[in-house]
Design a protein around this motif. Structure first.
Motif, PDB file in Angstrom:
ATOM      1  N   GLU A 152      15.853 110.094 -15.509  1.00 47.65           N
ATOM      2  CA  GLU A 152      15.477 111.488 -15.259  1.00 47.65           C
ATOM      3  C   GLU A 152      16.233 112.470 -16.143  1.00 47.65           C
ATOM      4  OE1 GLU A 152      15.917 111.956 -11.033  1.00 47.65           O
ATOM      5  OE2 GLU A 152      13.955 111.046 -10.660  1.00 47.65           O
ATOM      6  N   GLY A 153      17.196 111.980 -16.870  1.00 49.86           N
ATOM      7  CA  GLY A 153      17.925 112.875 -17.752  1.00 49.86           C
ATOM      8  C   GLY A 153      18.997 112.125 -18.501  1.00 49.86           C
ATOM      9  N   VAL A 154      19.266 112.538 -19.734  1.00 46.65           N
ATOM     10  CA  VAL A 154      20.354 111.941 -20.510  1.00 46.65           C
ATOM     11  C   VAL A 154      21.113 113.081 -21.171  1.00 46.65           C
ATOM     12  CG1 VAL A 154      20.965 110.418 -22.424  1.00 46.65           C
ATOM     13  CG2 VAL A 154      19.004 109.852 -20.995  1.00 46.65           C
ATOM     14  N   ARG A 155      22.427 113.045 -21.065  1.00 44.13           N
ATOM     15  CA  ARG A 155      23.269 114.001 -21.789  1.00 44.13           C
ATOM     16  C   ARG A 155      24.226 113.172 -22.639  1.00 44.13           C
ATOM     17  NH1 ARG A 155      22.200 119.435 -21.283  1.00 44.13           N
ATOM     18  NH2 ARG A 155      24.400 120.009 -21.236  1.00 44.13           N
ATOM     19  N   GLN A 156      24.378 113.586 -23.895  1.00 42.40           N
ATOM     20  CA  GLN A 156      25.302 112.846 -24.749  1.00 42.40           C
ATOM     21  C   GLN A 156      26.591 113.619 -24.929  1.00 42.40           C
ATOM     22  OE1 GLN A 156      23.872 111.285 -28.476  1.00 42.40           O
ATOM     23  NE2 GLN A 156      25.854 110.392 -28.914  1.00 42.40           N
ATOM     24  N   GLY A 157      27.695 112.909 -24.911  1.00 48.10           N
ATOM     25  CA  GLY A 157      28.983 113.534 -25.149  1.00 48.10           C
ATOM     26  C   GLY A 157      29.812 112.686 -26.092  1.00 48.10           C
ATOM     27  N   LYS A 158      31.080 113.029 -26.189  1.00 50.06           N
ATOM     28  CA  LYS A 158      31.984 112.267 -27.035  1.00 50.06           C
ATOM     29  C   LYS A 158      33.073 111.653 -26.171  1.00 50.06           C
ATOM     30  CE  LYS A 158      32.327 115.964 -29.520  1.00 50.06           C
ATOM     31  NZ  LYS A 158      32.858 116.974 -30.445  1.00 50.06           N
ATOM     32  N   GLY A 190      34.417 107.407 -29.711  1.00 42.85           N
ATOM     33  CA  GLY A 190      33.221 106.718 -29.251  1.00 42.85           C
ATOM     34  C   GLY A 190      32.191 107.701 -28.757  1.00 42.85           C
ATOM     35  N   LYS A 191      31.170 107.183 -28.108  1.00 44.27           N
ATOM     36  CA  LYS A 191      30.125 108.045 -27.559  1.00 44.27           C
ATOM     37  C   LYS A 191      30.110 107.900 -26.044  1.00 44.27           C
ATOM     38  CE  LYS A 191      27.342 106.059 -30.422  1.00 44.27           C
ATOM     39  NZ  LYS A 191      26.123 105.550 -31.063  1.00 44.27           N
ATOM     40  N   TYR A 192      29.612 108.912 -25.414  1.00 45.24           N
ATOM     41  CA  TYR A 192      29.627 108.973 -23.959  1.00 45.24           C
ATOM     42  C   TYR A 192      28.248 109.470 -23.522  1.00 45.24           C
ATOM     43  CZ  TYR A 192      30.846 111.108 -19.416  1.00 45.24           C
ATOM     44  OH  TYR A 192      30.878 111.488 -18.107  1.00 45.24           O
ATOM     45  N   PHE A 193      27.594 108.757 -22.632  1.00 46.58           N
ATOM     46  CA  PHE A 193      26.279 109.170 -22.155  1.00 46.58           C
ATOM     47  C   PHE A 193      26.302 109.291 -20.638  1.00 46.58           C
ATOM     48  CE2 PHE A 193      25.687 106.638 -25.967  1.00 46.58           C
ATOM     49  CZ  PHE A 193      24.836 107.424 -26.734  1.00 46.58           C
ATOM     50  N   VAL A 194      25.694 110.343 -20.149  1.00 50.24           N
ATOM     51  CA  VAL A 194      25.461 110.468 -18.717  1.00 50.24           C
ATOM     52  C   VAL A 194      23.963 110.305 -18.510  1.00 50.24           C
ATOM     53  CG1 VAL A 194      25.699 111.901 -16.683  1.00 50.24           C
ATOM     54  CG2 VAL A 194      27.389 112.059 -18.511  1.00 50.24           C
ATOM     55  N   VAL A 195      23.580 109.276 -17.774  1.00 47.02           N
ATOM     56  CA  VAL A 195      22.163 108.993 -17.549  1.00 47.02           C
ATOM     57  C   VAL A 195      21.845 109.235 -16.078  1.00 47.02           C
ATOM     58  CG1 VAL A 195      20.347 107.253 -17.745  1.00 47.02           C
ATOM     59  CG2 VAL A 195      22.251 107.239 -19.352  1.00 47.02           C
ATOM     60  N   ASN A 196      20.927 110.138 -15.804  1.00 45.45           N
ATOM     61  CA  ASN A 196      20.482 110.369 -14.435  1.00 45.45           C
ATOM     62  C   ASN A 196      19.320 109.440 -14.111  1.00 45.45           C
ATOM     63  OD1 ASN A 196      22.080 112.510 -13.277  1.00 45.45           O
ATOM     64  ND2 ASN A 196      21.226 113.810 -14.884  1.00 45.45           N
ATOM     65  N   LEU A 197      19.462 108.714 -13.018  1.00 44.36           N
ATOM     66  CA  LEU A 197      18.405 107.776 -12.622  1.00 44.36           C
ATOM     67  C   LEU A 197      17.752 108.271 -11.341  1.00 44.36           C
ATOM     68  CD1 LEU A 197      20.491 104.561 -13.199  1.00 44.36           C
ATOM     69  CD2 LEU A 197      18.628 105.369 -14.627  1.00 44.36           C
ATOM     70  N   MET A 239      21.098 109.383  -8.727  1.00 41.55           N
ATOM     71  CA  MET A 239      22.146 108.435  -9.101  1.00 41.55           C
ATOM     72  C   MET A 239      22.505 108.631 -10.570  1.00 41.55           C
ATOM     73  SD  MET A 239      22.036 104.327  -8.591  1.00 41.55           S
ATOM     74  CE  MET A 239      21.271 104.435  -6.970  1.00 41.55           C
ATOM     75  N   LYS A 240      23.788 108.593 -10.854  1.00 42.24           N
ATOM     76  CA  LYS A 240      24.260 108.897 -12.197  1.00 42.24           C
ATOM     77  C   LYS A 240      24.967 107.687 -12.787  1.00 42.24           C
ATOM     78  CE  LYS A 240      25.638 113.638 -13.158  1.00 42.24           C
ATOM     79  NZ  LYS A 240      26.692 114.612 -12.889  1.00 42.24           N
TER      80      LYS A 240
END
Lengths: 81, 81
Positions: free
Chosen positions: A34-40, B39-46, B1-2
């Motif tokens: 439902e959503g993706v946010r990219q960070g570092k 590195g990279k960091y992703f927050v994915v909302n499910l 859910m994240k």
């Protein structure tokens, strides 16, 4: 001693890169996304002589002054002893 | 859910970007910094309908297939209920 710093765009800031990833995921069938946010993400190794409090202070300063653009980004961090 | 996905370069892979940050930090006086890896960091909302196990399976697949280049990168993740 290791510090993990997570830098993300503020929620009010658009994230076209994350949006693109979300679109790509949906296109290949991941409908539950439902959503993706990219960070570092930074792993900072600190000399082991530092006290936990000093490490915390230094990492906050480094994250605020160097790793983050405070206009559009925010950070959290975690110290691993 | 994240879900939080952390993608890092394998330790055998050089990280010039992290090296540059480390050099910059030492130059401005942060002598206690012994290494930086970026590195990279992703927050994915499910969607909230997913079971914890299904979420775990989906995130592993997404991280492996889309978010990571398995030749040079590896990932860890954390599900937040």
């Amino acid at each position: 001693m290791k510090a993990h710093v997570y830098v993300t765009l503020k929620t009010s800031v658009l994230d076209p890169q994350g949006q693109t990833i979300q679109n790509a995921l949906r296109k290949i069938g991941y409908d539950m996304v439902e959503g993706v946010r990219q960070g570092k993400y930074f792993v900072v190794n600190l000399s082991s002589g530092l006290s936990s409090n000093a490490a915390r202070a230094q990492i906050e300063k480094i994250a605020r002054d160097v790793l983050t653009n405070p206009v559009i980004e925010e950070f959290t961090y975690r110290i691993e002893e």
